[in-house]
Scaffold this active site. Structure first.
Site, PDB file in Angstrom:
ATOM      1  N   CYS A  70       1.445  -3.244 -10.925  1.00 19.90           N
ATOM      2  CA  CYS A  70       0.936  -2.490 -11.966  1.00 19.90           C
ATOM      3  C   CYS A  70       0.489  -3.093 -12.852  1.00 19.90           C
ATOM      4  O   CYS A  70      -0.337  -2.852 -14.104  1.00 19.90           O
ATOM      5  CB  CYS A  70       2.129  -1.371 -12.447  1.00 19.90           C
ATOM      6  SG  CYS A  70       2.201  -0.137 -10.954  1.00 19.90           S
TER       7      CYS A  70
ATOM      8  N   LEU B 293       6.984   6.212 -12.747  1.00 23.44           N
ATOM      9  CA  LEU B 293       8.855   4.738 -12.310  1.00 23.44           C
ATOM     10  C   LEU B 293       9.213   3.690 -12.185  1.00 23.44           C
ATOM     11  O   LEU B 293       7.703   3.222 -12.109  1.00 23.44           O
ATOM     12  CB  LEU B 293       8.667   6.260 -10.974  1.00 23.44           C
ATOM     13  CG  LEU B 293       8.063   6.148  -9.677  1.00 23.44           C
ATOM     14  CD1 LEU B 293       7.585   4.463  -9.176  1.00 23.44           C
ATOM     15  CD2 LEU B 293       7.957   6.671  -8.855  1.00 23.44           C
TER      16      LEU B 293
HETATM   17  N1  LIG Z   1       3.965   1.639  -7.816  1.00 20.56           N
HETATM   18  C1  LIG Z   1       4.408   1.803  -8.450  1.00 20.56           C
HETATM   19  O1  LIG Z   1       5.776   1.369  -9.507  1.00 20.56           O
HETATM   20  C2  LIG Z   1       3.986   2.461  -9.997  1.00 20.56           C
HETATM   21  C3  LIG Z   1       4.027   3.148 -10.742  1.00 20.56           C
HETATM   22  C4  LIG Z   1       3.700   3.898 -11.173  1.00 20.56           C
HETATM   23  C5  LIG Z   1       2.298   4.392 -11.249  1.00 20.56           C
HETATM   24  N2  LIG Z   1       1.676   3.595 -10.242  1.00 20.56           N
HETATM   25  C6  LIG Z   1       0.299   3.590  -9.774  1.00 20.56           C
HETATM   26  O2  LIG Z   1       0.021   4.750  -8.765  1.00 20.56           O
HETATM   27  C7  LIG Z   1      -1.234   4.707  -7.976  1.00 20.56           C
HETATM   28  C8  LIG Z   1      -0.729   4.365  -6.028  1.00 20.56           C
HETATM   29  O3  LIG Z   1       0.284   3.152  -6.647  1.00 20.56           O
HETATM   30  P1  LIG Z   1       1.657   3.147  -5.068  1.00 20.56           P
HETATM   31  O4  LIG Z   1       1.869   1.788  -5.445  1.00 20.56           O
HETATM   32  O5  LIG Z   1       2.024   3.773  -4.743  1.00 20.56           O
HETATM   33  O6  LIG Z   1      -0.124   2.665  -4.517  1.00 20.56           O
HETATM   34  P2  LIG Z   1      -0.043   2.196  -2.571  1.00 20.56           P
HETATM   35  O7  LIG Z   1      -0.646   1.290  -2.161  1.00 20.56           O
HETATM   36  O8  LIG Z   1       1.715   2.065  -2.289  1.00 20.56           O
HETATM   37  O9  LIG Z   1       0.291   3.670  -2.048  1.00 20.56           O
HETATM   38  C9  LIG Z   1      -1.484   3.583  -1.942  1.00 20.56           C
HETATM   39  C10 LIG Z   1      -1.603   4.734  -0.675  1.00 20.56           C
HETATM   40  O10 LIG Z   1      -2.405   5.008  -0.616  1.00 20.56           O
HETATM   41  C11 LIG Z   1      -3.202   5.664   0.802  1.00 20.56           C
HETATM   42  N3  LIG Z   1      -4.945   6.356   0.526  1.00 20.56           N
HETATM   43  C12 LIG Z   1      -5.735   5.027   0.597  1.00 20.56           C
HETATM   44  N4  LIG Z   1      -6.760   6.026   0.843  1.00 20.56           N
HETATM   45  C13 LIG Z   1      -6.616   7.463   0.737  1.00 20.56           C
HETATM   46  C14 LIG Z   1      -7.318   8.823   1.102  1.00 20.56           C
HETATM   47  N5  LIG Z   1      -8.499   8.204   1.286  1.00 20.56           N
HETATM   48  N6  LIG Z   1      -6.523   8.990   1.626  1.00 20.56           N
HETATM   49  C15 LIG Z   1      -5.166   9.690   1.587  1.00 20.56           C
HETATM   50  N7  LIG Z   1      -4.563   8.114   1.435  1.00 20.56           N
HETATM   51  C16 LIG Z   1      -4.998   7.246   1.399  1.00 20.56           C
HETATM   52  C17 LIG Z   1      -2.755   3.743   0.988  1.00 20.56           C
HETATM   53  O11 LIG Z   1      -3.433   3.771   2.491  1.00 20.56           O
HETATM   54  C18 LIG Z   1      -1.545   3.481   0.659  1.00 20.56           C
HETATM   55  O12 LIG Z   1      -0.734   4.137   1.128  1.00 20.56           O
HETATM   56  C19 LIG Z   1      -1.782   2.981  -8.436  1.00 20.56           C
HETATM   57  O13 LIG Z   1      -2.709   4.121  -9.152  1.00 20.56           O
HETATM   58  C20 LIG Z   1      -0.404   2.465  -9.243  1.00 20.56           C
HETATM   59  O14 LIG Z   1      -1.429   1.991 -10.292  1.00 20.56           O
HETATM   60  C21 LIG Z   1       2.028   3.167  -9.139  1.00 20.56           C
END
Ligand SMILES: NC(=O)c1ccc[n+]([C@@H]2O[C@H](COP(=O)([O-])OP(=O)(O)OC[C@H]3O[C@@H](n4cnc5c(N)ncnc54)[C@H](O)[C@@H]3O)[C@@H](O)[C@H]2O)c1
Length: 440
Positions: free
Chosen positions: A266, A156
């Site tokens: 990312c 996404l």
């Molecule tokens: N943001 C994007 O556009 C996007 C797109 C594709 C993939 N990704 C990947 O998806 C993953 C997440 O990205 P994001 O942008 O959503 O991150 P983010 O930082 O917005 O969210 C991560 C969440 O995980 C929570 N968290 C951490 N440890 C935890 C635990 N032990 N238990 C429960 N919750 C916990 C944090 O508090 C936070 O709310 C990453 O690996 C990223 O590379 C992100």
């Protein structure tokens, strides 16, 4: 289906909400109690178009729940998604501590057969680590519960996340289990009405696919920025060149706009991680490194243009900034080019007035916290009064066609630096502006 999504950030919250929208019973878990408290009060901690309405609707319909209690959430779940962050570690590699902490908790808490899905972007081989971590905890419990680990990378785009999730170009599923493939297809089938877009593969290839996709997109951006920089030297116009090359179907028009470099949560970290993965496996990823280097210099190209126009010492000058988020449609400022531009200007004594439709709180609270001489305003026209130049960094639609008379009336000098190459309406010179852009 009963689903748990662990990590309620951009990816977890959007995925969980969209699964709930399709009628599943979804529990989103996060370790941040403030975030969960807010979500339970109907306050959405991030900005993403369409997300708030969809969350509120599914909470009301009792399809979507928020908790900090993973143990309870897993009691009835058939599938658990890991969607926690994988930030850049000190050495550039992806920091897996959050993913593995979740795997450990899953092993401690699961009560029935479970499909564990890595949705976070993780280095190749992480599924094996997740599997081993869960198994270790099950062994410690003397449990013979069965589980599968699946890689289902997320593609996404922030700013269009709901639309992307609801109508994905593809759903990549990496697994070595027929049961898991079947269940994942069942879960995602409602998202494909005309024809399915599943791409099934082995786990390591699925993990690699995410890095390869982001590396390809970042390469297109850095490539075009490099061409734009050469255009400036030789008197060509990168915007005309863009149209000239985009018409070739093998190249295409998307992702070849010259600009102030890529940012976000990312591309920067995933390219670093890919280089590191390659190196650890005996390969030097020269192209990926070059893509990053081009981007690092590109982030201050606009500041350099301002310095070339106003001089090294910017004290006494005041600049208006349009756009702080790393791209339009989001409040996310992770690695945003605006941070580099603003810090470079402030370092040289400039005063800044900044406006962004969504990211001002993020700037104030985190990314520009403590940076002196910045004033945040609540409308794009409020930055104009008495500024020496206007600087466009993020291409929000509302900047596209502003009231030029208002601009000229309020600004000290009618000077515009356009960090998104001709994003502000054409013909600015003829409208009486001194106009600078990337690639010309
Ligand atoms: N943001 C994007 O556009 C996007 C797109 C594709 C993939 N990704 C990947 O998806 C993953 C997440 O990205 P994001 O942008 O959503 O991150 P983010 O930082 O917005 O969210 C991560 C969440 O995980 C929570 N968290 C951490 N440890 C935890 C635990 N032990 N238990 C429960 N919750 C916990 C944090 O508090 C936070 O709310 C990453 O690996 C990223 O590379 C992100």
């Amino acid at each position: 289906m009963n689903i748990t999504v662990i990590g309620s950030g951009y990816v977890g919250l959007v995925s969980g909400t969209c699964f709930a929208e399709m009628g599943n019973r979804v529990t989103c878990v996060d370790i941040d109690p403030v975030k969960i408290e807010k979500l339970n009060q109907g306050i959405i901690p991030i900005f993403e178009p369409g997300l708030e309405t969809m969350v509120l609707k599914n909470v009301k319909n009792k399809n979507l729940f928020f908790t900090t209690d993973l143990h309870e959430a897993l009691q009835n779940s058939e599938i658990a998604f890991i969607a926690v962050g994988t930030p850049m570690g000190d050495d550039g590699s992806a920091d897996l501590q959050y993913v593995l902490a979740v795997a450990k908790s899953i092993g401690q808490s699961m009560q029935k057969r479970l499909i564990v899905v890595d949705k976070s972007t993780v280095p190749i081989g992480t599924a094996d680590k997740v599997k081993a971590t869960i198994q270790k905890e099950l062994d410690a419990r003397d449990s013979d519960l069965q589980f599968d680990v699946v890689s289902n990378p997320e593609f996404l785009k922030e700013g269009a996340a709901i639309a992307d999730f609801m109508k994905p170009d593809r759903v990549v599923i990496g697994s070595d289990s027929e049961i898991a493939f079947k269940k994942m297809k069942q879960l995602y089938s409602p998202f494909f009405r005309s024809h399915d877009r599943f791409i099934t593969m082995d786990i390591r290839s699925a993990e690699m696919t995410k890095y390869a996709a982001n590396a390809m997109l970042a390469t297109k951006i850095s490539f075009m920025n490099e061409i734009a920089n050469i255009c400036e030297k030789v008197g060509a116009d990168a915007n005309q060149v863009r149209i000239g090359i985009g018409s070739d179907q093998r190249i295409g028009y998307s992702f070849i706009y010259p600009g102030a470099g890529y940012g976000g949560s990312c591309f920067p970290k995933d390219l670093k991680a890919l280089s590191k993965i390659a190196k650890e496996n005996g390969y030097i990823a020269q192209l990926i490194t070059a893509v990053e280097e081009v981007n690092d210099t590109q982030k201050i190209v606009i500041a350099q243009k301002i310095i070339a126009r106003f001089g090294e010492d910017l004290s006494g000058y005041s600049f208006g900034i349009w756009g702080l988020a790393f791209k339009p449609g989001t409040d996310d400022m992770r690695e945003a080019p605006s941070i580099h531009t603003i810090k470079e200007l402030v370092k040289r004594g400039a005063k800044i007035k900044a406006y962004d439709p969504k990211a001002i709180e993020e700037a104030k609270e985190h990314y520009l916290k403590g940076v002196q001489n910045i004033k945040y305003v609540t409308s794009k026209y409020d930055v104009l009064n008495d500024i020496d130049a206007l600087v466009l960094i993020t291409e929000w639609k509302e900047f596209r066609s502003p009231d030029f008379e208002e601009l000229k009336n309020q600004m000290k000098n009618p000077i515009i630096f356009d960090g998104r190459n001709q994003y502000i309406a054409y013909d600015l010179q003829n409208k009486g502006f001194e106009y600078y852009r990337i690639g010309k």
